[in-house]
Design an enzyme around this catalytic site. Structure first.
Site, PDB file in Angstrom:
ATOM      1  N   GLU A  12       0.743  -1.280   0.025  1.00 32.10           N
ATOM      2  CA  GLU A  12       0.000   0.043  -0.077  1.00 32.10           C
ATOM      3  C   GLU A  12       0.985   1.308   0.113  1.00 32.10           C
ATOM      4  OE1 GLU A  12      -3.777   1.878   2.532  1.00 32.10           O
ATOM      5  OE2 GLU A  12      -3.599  -0.244   2.182  1.00 32.10           O
ATOM      6  N   ASP A 116      -3.196  -3.028   3.280  1.00 34.52           N
ATOM      7  CA  ASP A 116      -3.389  -3.143   4.696  1.00 34.52           C
ATOM      8  C   ASP A 116      -4.588  -4.075   4.797  1.00 34.52           C
ATOM      9  OD1 ASP A 116      -1.316  -1.290   5.186  1.00 34.52           O
ATOM     10  OD2 ASP A 116      -2.540   0.288   5.594  1.00 34.52           O
ATOM     11  N   ASP A 118      -7.517  -4.209   6.180  1.00 33.05           N
ATOM     12  CA  ASP A 118      -8.689  -3.778   6.714  1.00 33.05           C
ATOM     13  C   ASP A 118      -9.520  -3.654   5.467  1.00 33.05           C
ATOM     14  OD1 ASP A 118      -7.721  -1.869   5.351  1.00 33.05           O
ATOM     15  OD2 ASP A 118      -7.477  -0.364   7.279  1.00 33.05           O
ATOM     16  N   TYR A 331       0.122  -3.030  13.175  1.00 30.77           N
ATOM     17  CA  TYR A 331      -1.002  -2.269  12.605  1.00 30.77           C
ATOM     18  C   TYR A 331      -1.765  -1.392  13.523  1.00 30.77           C
ATOM     19  CZ  TYR A 331      -4.225  -1.297   8.610  1.00 30.77           C
ATOM     20  OH  TYR A 331      -5.025  -0.493   7.802  1.00 30.77           O
TER      21      TYR A 331
END
EC number: 5.6.2.1
Length: 865
Positions: A12, A116, A118, A331
């Site tokens: 990312e 990431d 999520d 994270y």
């Protein structure tokens, strides 16, 4: 020799791509430049040898927006936006990320996505898949998803051994939220801004925005303000007996606490005074335990950062993300407070032993044995925020160090013993009334040794015996007033947003930051959020028309539906259609009832017709328009009831009563103060409604599109960008030559006497011309060598550089040796002639904001809500 199969890996951020490549290649890799860096090396992949390419995106590749035909505020009814199609556009076209990914994917048989972990990261996964041409159903070109919580060697290696498939349901949940926020936010914001900006002058905001998350967040702040404003204090009285015991003066607490009747309080005071002595009726001791904290999640980190460290939520998240990308913490976006059973506490503690502050404490835990953290909430996303490796203040920087320090101490606290203390309570009777005093004595500090801010306040009591009598030294009748609650702090607001399901751990900081940037609240000392007049009036208006618009219930429902989409339990399109249909009806009703909100605005703000001073004439009615200096600055014609926005952060004056040949409006001159400031003339009508194609927003344009915008990005065409062929103030007649710094044109500053200068119409480059000249003007002649305009200079007789006292000289600033020796470039590269690039190439290129200026987004995309 056959070519090795190629594996494309996409992270990312560039820093995470570098960390992944460094771990998997053991530092043996080559790096080349692209839109983002590409690291290449050979290694093993799923049991066979392969060639790796590791690169990254820079956040979302695409953003959602309306097609071009829906961008014009003046011609598109906001109601139509609910049914308008949406399209995905590159978030950062200049970075060419999509083309970069497509090029790097050529010849690759496998792709591993390191976005990431999520929902947003899952959504970016499918953006990358779209750019690269991979297909989830294609068995010949496989796509894998790496799940990881930190960029340590251990986590990266573990993720490589446990690759999974990307989750399309979670990606669709983000698509649903983006479409809902875009359509609802833009429709309400365009309508509100257009309606109110044209009526009131002291709103002190560029855009009166609405957001499905932003507005309920503001609602919490205004609700607290209303509680404070409507609070009526009441007097109360309380008895406070004092006595001396073993050298201690003790103030006893009344079991009745307080009374709101003075006469009754005086009666009780008389009884106690007459009682004279206090009799001990009970002494109790109880072992109390203050439990160690659970794991640290995002919301708790943001609350502590605001209340204890003084960082706003957005700042705290930026610092946490930086610590994460540098590999110092795990994270930072997680809802979980429970650690997985496989978590290695020993290694994590061992990494902190070298710290000079808490290293000794960590070593004692390792030697004597540490406690398992208490059970928390497992949201199924990431482990709690945890330190991953040692750091120093010199490495991470001051503010980031303070945040890192808290993360470390919190983690060590979670594996420390509980804090234990003994609580002693002594009950006494005086004149038939019961009083008490309490004391606390810590027996085992436990986790408070490493988290001293959580320590139990110790209070020593002298020893008491049941039945003992002590003389009362005095009895105070305390008079006080009930007090209203204080303004919401950021920490309290975060708790309310979490409780009511407003936003996510990732978006909460953005919503709080937005209500500040929109001037709806101001952050005061103690990080308290105080609503402004505009914020209060907006919420009161919503409450008058449709309270649902500012209450958390609807957004909470939307978040629940989006969660069902993420779990695969609800259809993405059905959820979007249902929510949009609800808001379409609410919008129609809101438009019909807008007079109720307008009445509140009228009571709070000044109408444009009562504001400002006469400045220039309107080209339509030939009457004077008023200059409104409040943000955003604008001209208002009371006869035509039209508003014309002006550039910001400068001064505006009438320009010699000259008029625009296109529309007959009087010109004004805009000037930035200071010796190196710019000046340029503009026609108010052309500035807001550029009559030529391809003129974009220039530096200084107001960030609003409430004007009748004919361009993609709104208003902003001054005379220095106007390609009109005959107007004496246009670019064609005042432009001199190409800018040495960008693709713009250097234009003569018409009011810069005696310090004459040329200003670039796109960037900050300034060329200082001979100072003190009586007159400098452009001519219709051009330089035969570079096609620049020939300028004419009338030098001062006392300072003329010409021979025999001559004062008049014509020449090209690029080719004339005399002029070249007299000019000075500021904010740009050296000023030399560049073949084939003169004024002719610079004319009419009104593409503003290419360098050094922040892009203006009058379309109000979902990212702003």
């Amino acid at each position: 020799m056959a070519h090795l199969p190629r594996v494309l890996m996409v992270a990312e951020k560039p820093s995470i791509a570098l960390s992944i490549a460094s771990v998997l290649s053991h530092g043996q890799m080559s790096t080349r430049r692209g839109s983002t860096e590409v690291h290449e090396f050979d290694g093993m992949f799923r049991g066979f040898k392969a060639h790796y390419r590791v690169t990254s995106v820079i956040g979302h590749v695409f953003s959602v927006d309306f097609p071009e035909k829906y961008q014009n505020w003046s011609t598109v009814d906001p109601q139509d936006l609910f049914d308008a199609p949406i399209q995905k556009k590159e978030s950062n076209p200049k970075a060419h990320i999509c083309r970069h990914l497509s090029n790097e994917a050529r010849g690759c048989s496998y792709m591993v996505l390191w976005l990431d972990c999520d929902r947003e990261g899952e959504n970016i996964c499918f953006e990358v898949i779209e750019c690269t041409g991979f297909d989830m159903k294609d068995s010949k070109r496989k796509v894998y998803r790496a799940k990881f919580s930190s960029v340590t060697e251990k986590d990266i290696s573990k993720a490589m051994d446990n690759l999974v498939e990307p989750n399309r349901d979670e990606a669709l949940a983000v698509d649903a939220r983006q479409e809902i926020d875009l359509k609802v936010g833009v429709a309400f914001s365009r309508f509100q801004t257009s309606y109110f900006q044209g009526k009131y002058q002291n709103l002190d905001c560029r855009v009166i925005s609405y957001g499905p998350c932003q507005t309920p967040t503001l609602g919490f702040c205004v609700q607290r303000y209303m509680q404070i404003n409507t609070f009526k204090p009441e007097k109360f009285w309380s008895l406070r007996p004092h006595l001396m015991k073993d050298g201690y003066e003790l103030q006893l607490e009344w079991d009745r606490r307080r009374l709101f009747d003075l006469e009754a309080a005086v009666v009780f005071q008389k009884l106690v005074v007459e009682g004279r002595t206090a009799k001990v009726i009970d002494v109790s001791e109880k072992q109390e335990v203050k439990g160690r904290p659970a794991g640290l999640n995002t919301v708790n980190l943001l609350k502590v950062a605001s209340s204890a460290l003084g960082f706003g939520p957005q700042t705290a998240m930026h610092l946490a993300e930086r610590l994460y990308t540098q590999g110092f913490i795990s994270y930072p976006r997680t809802e979980s407070t429970a650690y997985p059973s496989s978590f290695d506490f020993t290694d994590t503690l061992r990494a902190q032993v070298s710290n000079p502050v808490w290293g000794g404490y960590a070593q004692r835990l390792l030697s004597d044995g540490f406690n398992k953290p208490k059970s928390g909430t497992d949201a199924g996303d990431h482990p709690p925020i945890t330190p991953m490796r040692a750091a120093t203040e010199g490495i991470v920087g001051g503010d980031a160090w303070r945040l890192y320090q808290y993360v470390c101490q919190h983690f060590i606290g979670t594996v420390s013993p509980n804090c234990k203390y003994i609580r002693t309570k002594v009950e006494l009777s005086i004149g038939g009334e019961i009083f008490h005093c309490t004391g606390q004595r810590v027996t085992e500090k436990g986790f408070t040794a490493i988290m001293p801010w959580s320590a139990v306040d110790e209070k020593k009591l002298p020893s008491f015996l049941k039945g003992e009598k002590i003389e009362v030294s005095r009895v105070e009748l305390y008079e006080g007033n009930t007090a209203p609650p204080d303004f919401l702090t950021e920490s309290e607001l975060i708790s309310l947003m979490e409780k009511h399901g407003i936003g996510t751990d990732a978006s909460i900081p953005v919503h709080i930051n937005n209500i500040g940037e929109r001037n709806y609240v101001q952050v005061q000392s103690g990080r308290k959020l105080v609503p402004t007049a505009l914020g209060i009036t907006l919420i009161r208006g919503y409450q008058c028309i449709d309270p649902d618009l500012c209450l958390p219930d609807i957004r909470s429902f939307i978040e629940q539906q989006i969660t069902l989409v993420a779990k695969g339990q609800a259809d993405h399109s059905h959820v979007v259609q249902h929510v949009i249909q609800q808001f379409r009806r609410k919008f129609s009703y809101f438009v019909q009832q807008i007079e109720h909100m307008d009445a509140l605005f009228e009571a709070q703000f000044s109408p444009l017709s009562d504001s400002g001073r006469a400045l220039s004439k309107c080209g339509k009615c030939l009457r004077y328009m008023k200059h409104i200096t409040a943000v955003p600055p604008r001209l208002f014609c009371g006869t035509c009831e039209e508003v014309y926005y002006l550039p910001q952060k400068g001064t505006v004056k009438l320009y010699k009563e000259l008029t625009c040949p296109l529309d007959n409006f009087e010109l004004v001159i805009y000037s930035v103060p200071g010796p190196e400031g710019k000046s340029f003339p503009l026609c108010p009508y052309c500035y807001n409604s550029p009559p030529f194609e391809g003129i974009d927003t220039l530096f200084g344009a107001a960030k609003t599109a409430n004007a009748s915008a004919k361009t993609k990005t709104g208003s902003g065409m001054p005379c220095s960008l106007c390609p009109h062929p005959t107007c004496p103030h246009s670019l064609r007649n005042q432009g001199v030559c190409a800018c040495p710094e960008c693709e713009g044109t250097l234009v003569l500053d018409p009011v810069s006497f005696p310090k004459w200068k040329l200003n670039c119409n796109l960037c900050s480059c300034i060329v200082m011309l001979p100072e003190g000249a009586h007159r400098i003007a452009t001519t219709s002649n051009r330089c035969p060598e570079c096609d620049s305009a020939i300028i004419e200079i009338d030098f001062n007789k006392k300072t003329t550089p010409l021979e025999n006292g001559a004062t008049l000289h014509q020449g090209c600033v690029l080719c004339d040796e005399l002029l070249l020796s007299l000019v000075e470039v500021k904010h740009g590269r050296s000023f030399v002639r560049r073949g084939g690039r003169g004024r002719g190439r610079g004319r009419g290129r009104g593409r503003g904001g290419r360098r050094g200026s922040k892009a203006v987004d009058p379309k109000m995309s979902f990212r702003d809500f």
